[in-house]
Design an enzyme around this catalytic site. Structure first.
Site, PDB file in Angstrom:
ATOM      1  N   TYR A 182      30.832  17.142 -23.132  1.00  0.00           N
ATOM      2  CA  TYR A 182      30.580  15.894 -23.857  1.00  0.00           C
ATOM      3  C   TYR A 182      31.073  14.692 -23.077  1.00  0.00           C
ATOM      4  O   TYR A 182      31.833  13.874 -23.571  1.00  0.00           O
ATOM      5  CB  TYR A 182      31.231  15.953 -25.239  1.00  0.00           C
ATOM      6  N   CYS A 183      30.615  14.578 -21.845  1.00  0.00           N
ATOM      7  CA  CYS A 183      31.060  13.526 -20.934  1.00  0.00           C
ATOM      8  C   CYS A 183      29.834  12.769 -20.444  1.00  0.00           C
ATOM      9  O   CYS A 183      28.733  13.323 -20.402  1.00  0.00           O
ATOM     10  CB  CYS A 183      31.788  14.199 -19.754  1.00  0.00           C
ATOM     11  N   GLY A 184      30.019  11.541 -20.056  1.00  0.00           N
ATOM     12  CA  GLY A 184      28.914  10.788 -19.484  1.00  0.00           C
ATOM     13  C   GLY A 184      28.366  11.441 -18.218  1.00  0.00           C
ATOM     14  O   GLY A 184      27.212  11.212 -17.853  1.00  0.00           O
ATOM     15  N   TYR A 185      29.186  12.253 -17.560  1.00  0.00           N
ATOM     16  CA  TYR A 185      28.753  12.941 -16.338  1.00  0.00           C
ATOM     17  C   TYR A 185      28.158  14.327 -16.610  1.00  0.00           C
ATOM     18  O   TYR A 185      27.740  15.007 -15.674  1.00  0.00           O
ATOM     19  CB  TYR A 185      29.923  13.083 -15.357  1.00  0.00           C
ATOM     20  N   THR A 186      28.111  14.753 -17.873  1.00  0.00           N
ATOM     21  CA  THR A 186      27.616  16.090 -18.206  1.00  0.00           C
ATOM     22  C   THR A 186      26.232  16.384 -17.615  1.00  0.00           C
ATOM     23  O   THR A 186      25.991  17.516 -17.184  1.00  0.00           O
ATOM     24  CB  THR A 186      27.644  16.306 -19.738  1.00  0.00           C
TER      25      THR A 186
END
Length: 161
Positions: free
Chosen positions: A36-40
């Site tokens: 659940y990360c912007g980089y996922t």
């Protein structure tokens, strides 16, 4: 203190002990992951690297980590399902680890002290490149995508040696 990365033992996502010495002779790209990360979305690029370079000796090793913004709250089964369903991940996933702090996994103690810039992993999807001899040869911040020419060049150079 471990003298090479091959002295370290980790746990697979299924909870089995695995010695990193099993990867000797391969180039490793070690990444701390979060669902659940912007980089996922980098999962997609990591899987593409895995598919493109696996026959040449690259092994992408993913270590889920909840140290940054609690963006990996799931258990191992949930993480594996998420990666498979959403990104078709076939590269190896491991047990959730701490990449920083008092409970930092020995792997991350080794990685973060072996290459410049030294010090804690700053966020999810930071990448460490390890050569065939187990030496950490490069570190890439989260903002360096798997498709980045800088990362691809480093992987290709390591595979060629």
């Amino acid at each position: 203190m471990n003298t090479t990365i091959f002295d370290i033992t980790v746990k697979t996502i299924k909870g089995e002990e695995k010695k990193l010495s099993e990867y000797e002779g391969n180039v490793l790209l070690i990444v701390n992951l979060a669902s659940y990360c912007g980089y996922t979305p980098q999962y997609k690029g990591l899987e593409q690297l895995n598919l493109k370079y696996q026959k040449s000796g690259l092994r992408v090793l993913g270590f889920p980590c909840n140290d940054y913004g609690e963006q990996e709250p799931g258990n191992n089964e949930e993480i594996q399902t998420f990666c498979s369903r959403n990104y078709g991940v076939t590269f190896e996933l491991f047990d959730k680890v701490h990449a920083k702090g008092s409970q930092q996994h020995p792997l991350y103690k080794f990685l973060t002290s072996s290459v410049e810039p030294r010090g804690d992993v700053s966020w999810n999807f930071e990448k460490f490149l390890v050569n065939k001899k187990g030496e950490v040869i490069a570190r890439f911040r989260s903002s360096i995508s798997p498709e980045s020419p800088e990362l691809i060049t480093a992987i290709e150079q390591a595979l060629a040696k």
